[in-house]
Design a protein around this motif. Structure first.
Motif, short mmCIF file in Angstrom:
data_model
loop_
_atom_site.label_atom_id
_atom_site.label_comp_id
_atom_site.label_asym_id
_atom_site.label_seq_id
_atom_site.Cartn_x
_atom_site.Cartn_y
_atom_site.Cartn_z
N GLN B 368 0.85 -1.20 0.00
CA GLN B 368 0.00 0.00 0.00
C GLN B 368 0.88 1.26 0.00
OE1 GLN B 368 -3.41 0.39 0.04
NE2 GLN B 368 -3.70 -1.80 -0.23
N GLY B 376 2.97 2.97 -3.70
CA GLY B 376 2.98 1.53 -3.46
C GLY B 376 3.91 0.78 -4.39
N TYR B 568 -6.32 -3.00 -5.56
CA TYR B 568 -5.10 -2.19 -5.62
C TYR B 568 -5.27 -1.06 -6.64
CZ TYR B 568 -3.57 -6.47 -3.39
OH TYR B 568 -3.47 -7.55 -2.57
#
Lengths: 328, 603
Positions: B368, B376, B568
């Motif tokens: 993250q 990230g 993501y």
């Protein structure tokens, strides 16, 4: 006029023949190891022929043993009779597969076409009328953004928002889980429902071009003397725009849209692939990725014919509109 | 362009200059006139290029586009230098995993140790267990008679009634047939005969008890001999070389007897041992010239390693057994290297599983965004921001090189076609028609698939991609150049160049090309955007630029997995936005340039 059309069609046919030859030559240029690799892969499939047999067959189909010209002549002879061979990936005749899938693409594109026309033309006219206003700027920005959007990014965002987060649509495919149990009307509804996101994607991508085309042409017309005359004699703005300006903008617009017509059959390779809509684009993509030479040849020639058709229609429409073209 | 100047002159703001002139005194009139001249001259002389620039700057969209592009260039070309990481630097993180290491179960099976030189078969052992269940103390197996006695808690010694001699009897006559390796002494015979006649079942000779087993015509002299010891206790040696000694019958018996009585000391085979009673186990120390050294550990739990190649030492077992007895859920035990290892103890179906914490170095996938990685990391554990910077370089460079290639081919073909006209023009235009008819995507996909099959080096692939894109896209520029040159050819200044006898090459390079340039720049700017889009699309499909080289399209490629899309966002949204913004920037600038060059688009 008749002579012009005949000449144009003749030219188109020559270009189609030479274009198909170019694609054929490109495929012939593939290193032989590529063919050998495919033969080897196919030989390992269960119940298949041996490597040597496959290689022989592949070479025979593509006349790799004869020279490029003889090979192409052979391919054309078969193609004119409607024999494009069997697809290697889908294992049925190419034309059969084409007939099965083309209507998905056509449906997708027709809906997109109407939607994009309905949105883009009014917006383009508005932008031209209020040139350099805030409205014009925002419409221009939207149009340019539409042109600049990567199709895969837009599709992914739409899928992320509406499929993954909200769960309104399926991620992939043309039919839902219960498709087989639906009534025929329900089946059509199900398919239309699955086409919503692809249609939105394509519309957003295509709006920009048409909008800018409309705006440019409308601006050209608005700058002409007869519009000034119409205004000078005190016609209302609505009449000036609708009667005098828009009607004259229609001419290039119609030739532009007739140019788009054959493209409806070409499918939209990226969007169909992203949403796995089994239209001609996605099917052809799968075939091309899989090294399916018969299908690739067929699809390429199909696209060449469509492009030539588009250009021919555009030229003929142009000739119809503009007498000067006919004389040359 | 030449048309621009007179039009612009009309609009130059010359008014204020005249006003100021009328208010000045006559004496300075000449000077002022000169000043006006200078000013007017200054304004009027604004070159066409400056006019274009002025109009361009006034176009807010174009300036926005320019700013976007400048930011993108700084981001891609300078950002890469500033980033602390390199393009292909993989980041790792440590992850603690609990892996099954050992298991411990309560021993529910009697373990037996056979005395040296004695026989106690598996079958006999099974019989022993059976009779133990039935609470019968005598059992037979393999034609031998056994009995057992319980010495302590769940601690048994099995004895075999060993026949020493077979005695044939008839009236009071005895004939002895001794067992192998045994000779009955005279005294013993007398004692036996005495007991036999007295019809007793046993007799004592030299403080040892013997049994008499009677048959029809014979009797047997038998003596009970201890053959095996059985208990639930498991013995583990501290030093592996002692294992034979520890599992010897004598040591077992001696130690068990001591444990049973909770003694703290015992001797076996002349060696002294000391016993410590711990929570879950019993530790035996050997006393060696006054020094205590750990010797063995006994417990009723079996501790086994999960994998056969792991040797569990006594310290480990001891610590685990202690922890289990204290019903703790974790224990820290130093390993062979002296490092503390954390173990977790889990009880499942009366089996304790000891899981060791294994710290493994794993690729830091989809990390993250945080202060270390602002955007990230990707699926290969590479810093995404850095990759976006380097990817920008590749995407922009591909765009520029392809446009350059297109321009070169386009200008040559279009220039020849437009300048020479006639049949050359017709031929080249038909050639362009033919070229345009070749479908773009099938060719690109075939090329990509072939490069995949041929396993082309990723770096080489970038060049091939540029060449293919350039070769497929020059026709648009050629058409523009040809159209412009056709129009320019008819103009008076070109007729003048011909009349003054300027060389053809000079006419083209000095007079035609500069006049074609503006529209060419517009065309090039617009096609830069579309080339970047095409490259990104191909890379997204996995047919363009490939790992390990980053490009914006190949970064988004990860978004073809719905799982990544959902979880993501930082992998695909920034890359997509960068593509969108860059292409938008090029289109804004191209649009602004076109408006600025187009005299009809005056405001």
């Amino acid at each position: 006029m008749g002579k012009f059309i005949v000449r144009r069609v003749f030219l188109a046919i020559i270009i189609i023949i030479l274009g198909a030859f170019s694609v054929y030559a490109v495929i012939r240029l593939l290193p032989t190891s590529f063919i050998e690799k495919i033969a080897r892969e196919r030989a390992t499939l269960p119940g298949g022929k041996s490597y040597a047999e496959w290689l022989k067959q592949l070479n025979a189909i593509y006349r790799m043993d004869s020279n490029v010209f003889a090979g192409y002549a052979g391919w054309v002879t078969d193609a004119i009779r409607g024999n494009f061979g069997d697809s290697w990936v889908y294992n049925i005749p190419v034309t059969q597969k084409f007939k099965d899938v083309i209507w998905y693409s056509v449906a997708l594109n027709i809906v997109t076409f109407f939607l994009q026309t309905a949105i883009a033309i009014p917006l383009g006219i508005t932008a031209a009328r209020k040139q350099y206003s805030k409205t014009d700027y925002s419409i221009t920005v939207i149009a340019l953004a539409g042109i600049s959007l990567p199709s895969f990014f837009l599709a992914t965002i739409l899928k992320f928002a509406f499929s993954l987060k909200l769960g309104w649509f399926d991620l992939y495919g043309i039919v839902g889980r219960n498709h087989e149990f639906m009534s025929s009307f329900g089946k059509i509804l199900d398919m239309s429902y699955h086409l919503v996101l692809p249609v939105i994607t394509l519309t957003m991508l295509n709006i920009g071009g048409l909008m800018r085309f409309t705006r440019t042409n409308m601006l050209e017309v608005l700058n002409t003397d007869y519009i000034r005359t119409a205004r000078a004699k005190g016609l209302s703005e609505r009449v000036v725009i609708n009667r005098h300006a828009f009607r004259n903008t229609m001419i290039p617009l119609i030739s532009y849209m007739s140019y788009l017509l054959p493209g409806m059959f070409a499918g939209s390779l990226i969007t169909e692939t992203l949403f796995r809509i089994p239209g001609i684009g996605y099917i052809a993509y799968g075939a091309m990725i899989g090294g399916d030479i018969p299908f690739t040849m067929f699809y390429s020639v199909f696209l060449i014919i469509l492009t030539q058709l588009s250009l021919m229609i555009a030229d003929i429409m142009y000739a119809v509109v503009d007498p000067r073209v006919r004389i040359n | 362009m030449n048309e621009n100047r007179p039009k612009n002159e009309k609009h130059t703001p010359s008014g204020p200059a005249h006003e100021s002139a009328s208010t000045t005194e006559l004496m300075d009139e000449q000077v002022v006139n000169e000043e006006i001249l200078v000013r007017e001259h200054h304004v009027k002389v604004l070159s066409p290029g400056m006019m274009v620039l002025k109009r361009f700057i006034r176009n807010r969209l174009a300036i926005t586009g320019l700013i976007i592009l400048v930011v993108m260039f700084i981001f891609s070309f300078i950002g890469g230098l500033l980033s602390p990481y390199s393009q292909q630097e993989t980041f790792y993180s440590t992850e603690s995993m609990f892996k099954d290491y050992a298991s411990a179960t309560k021993n529910t099976e009697l373990r037996y140790t056979v005395k040296e030189d004695e026989a106690f078969s598996k079958g006999a052992y099974a019989r022993f267990l059976l009779s133990l269940g039935k609470q019968k103390t005598v059992f037979e197996s393999d034609g031998k008679t056994y009995s057992y006695r319980e010495i302590g808690d769940d601690f048994y010694i099995v004895e075999e009634d060993k026949i020493l001699s077979e005695v044939a009897t008839r009236k009071n006559l005895f004939a002895y047939k001794d067992a192998k390796g045994y000779t009955t002494s005279q005294g013993m015979r007398e004692a036996f005969e005495k007991a036999y006649i007295a019809k007793e079942d046993n007799f004592v000779f030299e403080n040892e008890e013997y049994q008499i087993i009677r048959d029809k015509i014979a009797a047997f002299i038998a003596q009970p001999i201890d053959v095996a010891v059985a208990s639930y206790l498991i013995f583990d040696p501290v030093n592996q070389e002692d294992s034979k000694y520890i599992n010897s019958y004598d040591f077992r018996v001696d130690s068990q007897k001591a444990i049973d009585l909770r003694l703290t000391e015992f001797t076996s085979n002349g060696q002294s041992f000391d016993i410590e009673y711990l929570d879950g186990s019993i530790l035996m120390n050997r006393i060696n010239s006054g020094m205590k050294e750990p010797f063995a550990v006994a417990s009723d739990m079996i501790v086994n390693a999960i994998s056969p190649d792991i040797f569990l030492n006594v310290e480990f077992k001891e610590a685990v057994l202690d922890a289990i007895t204290d019903s703790e859920s974790s224990v820290v035990i130093p390993n062979a290297a002296g490092e503390d290892v954390y173990y977790r103890i889990e009880l499942v179906n009366s089996i304790y599983t000891i899981k060791s914490e294994v710290i493994t170095r794993v690729i830091d996938m989809y990390h993250q965004p945080d202060s270390k990685h602002w955007l990230g990391t990707d699926q290969n554990g590479m810093d995404l921001l850095t990759r976006l910077m380097y990817g920008g370089r590749v995407s922009l460079l591909v765009g520029f090189i392809v446009v350059l290639l297109e321009m070169i081919i386009g200008i040559i073909v279009g220039g020849i076609s437009g300048y020479f006209g006639k049949w050359v023009d017709t031929l080249l235009m038909r050639f362009i028609d033919l070229f345009n008819s070749i479908p773009y995507f099938p060719i690109m996909i075939i090329a990509g698939a072939v490069m995949d099959t041929m396993e082309v080096d990723p770096y080489l692939r970038v060049f091939y991609l540029m060449i293919i894109l350039g070769l497929l896209g020059w026709t648009g520029i050629a058409r523009v150049v040809r159209g412009q040159i056709l129009a320019l050819r008819e103009q008076d200044f070109m007729v003048a160049t011909e009349a003054t006898g300027i060389r053809v090459s000079r006419r083209i390079s000095k007079h035609l090309i500069p006049n074609v340039m503006p529209l060419l720049i517009v065309q090039a700017t617009m096609s830069l955007g579309s080339i970047i889009l095409t490259e990104a699309t191909l890379s997204f499909l996995g047919l363009g630029i490939k790992y390990p080289i980053a490009s914006w399209g190949s970064i988004i490629n990860a978004a073809s997995i719905p799982y990544v899309v959902t979880n993501y966002w930082f992998v695909w949204i920034p890359a997509g936005l960068l593509i969108l913004l860059t292409v938008l920037g090029f289109n804004f600038v191209g649009d602004g340039l076109r408006d600025a060059y187009d005299p009809k688009m005056k405001r």
